[in-house]
Design a protein around this motif. Structure first.
Motif, PDB file in Angstrom:
ATOM      1  N   ASP A 152       0.819  -1.765   0.361  1.00 14.33           N
ATOM      2  CA  ASP A 152      -0.063   0.002   0.165  1.00 14.33           C
ATOM      3  C   ASP A 152       0.817   1.743   0.125  1.00 14.33           C
ATOM      4  O   ASP A 152       0.442   2.597  -0.697  1.00 14.33           O
ATOM      5  CB  ASP A 152      -0.967  -0.378   1.348  1.00 14.33           C
ATOM      6  CG  ASP A 152      -2.357  -1.004   0.839  1.00 14.33           C
ATOM      7  OD1 ASP A 152      -2.409  -1.836  -0.334  1.00 14.33           O
ATOM      8  OD2 ASP A 152      -3.249  -1.829   1.722  1.00 14.33           O
ATOM      9  N   ALA A 153       2.252   1.412   0.707  1.00 11.86           N
ATOM     10  CA  ALA A 153       3.007   2.523   0.795  1.00 11.86           C
ATOM     11  C   ALA A 153       3.215   2.446  -0.904  1.00 11.86           C
ATOM     12  O   ALA A 153       3.533   4.013  -0.732  1.00 11.86           O
ATOM     13  CB  ALA A 153       3.508   2.005   2.053  1.00 11.86           C
ATOM     14  N   ARG A 154       3.644   1.303  -1.253  1.00 15.77           N
ATOM     15  CA  ARG A 154       4.358   1.492  -2.944  1.00 15.77           C
ATOM     16  C   ARG A 154       3.685   2.192  -3.654  1.00 15.77           C
ATOM     17  O   ARG A 154       3.902   2.912  -4.749  1.00 15.77           O
ATOM     18  CB  ARG A 154       5.080   0.375  -2.860  1.00 15.77           C
ATOM     19  CG  ARG A 154       6.318  -0.107  -1.962  1.00 15.77           C
ATOM     20  CD  ARG A 154       7.073  -1.454  -3.034  1.00 15.77           C
ATOM     21  NE  ARG A 154       6.510  -2.416  -2.900  1.00 15.77           N
ATOM     22  CZ  ARG A 154       6.285  -3.777  -2.157  1.00 15.77           C
ATOM     23  NH1 ARG A 154       7.253  -3.212  -0.985  1.00 15.77           N
ATOM     24  NH2 ARG A 154       5.597  -4.561  -2.079  1.00 15.77           N
ATOM     25  N   ARG A 155       1.923   1.078  -3.745  1.00 15.45           N
ATOM     26  CA  ARG A 155       1.147   2.231  -4.064  1.00 15.45           C
ATOM     27  C   ARG A 155       1.138   3.191  -4.769  1.00 15.45           C
ATOM     28  O   ARG A 155       0.858   4.300  -4.828  1.00 15.45           O
ATOM     29  CB  ARG A 155      -0.029   1.771  -4.493  1.00 15.45           C
ATOM     30  CG  ARG A 155      -1.111   1.371  -5.651  1.00 15.45           C
ATOM     31  CD  ARG A 155      -2.341   1.182  -4.879  1.00 15.45           C
ATOM     32  NE  ARG A 155      -2.902   0.372  -3.881  1.00 15.45           N
ATOM     33  CZ  ARG A 155      -2.317  -0.416  -2.914  1.00 15.45           C
ATOM     34  NH1 ARG A 155      -2.186  -1.124  -3.899  1.00 15.45           N
ATOM     35  NH2 ARG A 155      -3.200  -0.253  -2.360  1.00 15.45           N
ATOM     36  N   SER A 156       1.130   4.036  -3.036  1.00 18.87           N
ATOM     37  CA  SER A 156       0.356   5.845  -2.335  1.00 18.87           C
ATOM     38  C   SER A 156       1.583   7.038  -3.771  1.00 18.87           C
ATOM     39  O   SER A 156       1.211   7.484  -3.372  1.00 18.87           O
ATOM     40  CB  SER A 156      -0.206   5.659  -0.886  1.00 18.87           C
ATOM     41  OG  SER A 156      -0.442   7.124  -0.537  1.00 18.87           O
TER      42      SER A 156
END
Length: 180
Positions: free
Chosen positions: A126-130
């Motif tokens: 999720d952090a990478r996507r954001s």
């Protein structure tokens, strides 16, 4: 010198992830400065009205420290199968103004531990996507998702080596070579 801004996804003073972030200072190769960006818990929830009408000093400081860094690394646990709200909120502030935020063009990696069998992999995804949406360049090879159930992550030689290699991969990442 390569400056790495570190965003810690846990606010707890004795957080294992904060301790991992601090241990990166001793694991870092010569010429690498680890800057643990404090103040994430003091950021107000992102609100475009606040951003437009005048940001707080902590917002200005967090944005400046990340903007001045050469690389950004999140060290985070996983809360309810996603990244902690404090990290998500920091990314929201760092993503603005849209297209020109502090994360734009920055190589970004994410590591961390959590006391679940999954080791934080969903939070890291999720952090990478954001941050990718925010304009950062996600370095996919920088990923240490580790459960703190099965090993003493602060002292295990294998885990420390994986952390060191992840940091080195982030530091040595050549964004221009990837863009070419």
């Amino acid at each position: 010198m390569t400056h790495v801004a570190v965003l810690v996804g846990s606010l707890r003073a004795d957080s294992v992830n904060r301790q991992i972030a601090e241990s990166l200072r001793e694991l870092a190769p010569e010429g690498v400065v680890i800057d643990i960006v404090d103040g994430l818990g003091d950021l107000p929830f992102y609100n475009e009205d606040l951003d437009r009408d005048g940001v707080t000093e902590v917002v200005t400081q967090v944005r400046a420290r990340v903007a001045q860094a050469d690389r950004v690394l999140a060290v985070t646990p996983e809360y309810n199968a996603t990244m902690p709200a404090v990290l998500n909120n920091a990314i929201d502030w760092l993503s603005r103004p849209y297209g020109a935020g502090a994360l734009v063009g920055k190589p970004f990696g994410v590591i961390g531990v959590t006391p679940t069998p999954y080791g934080g992999k969903w939070a890291h995804e999720d952090a990478r996507r954001s941050v990718k949406i925010a304009g950062a360049i996600v370095v996919e090879d920088v990923d240490v998702s580790q459960s703190s159930i099965d090993v003493d992550v602060l002292h295990d030689a294998e885990v420390r080596e994986r952390l060191r290699r992840a940091l080195l991969t982030l530091v040595e990442f050549d964004a221009e070579a990837v863009a070419a």
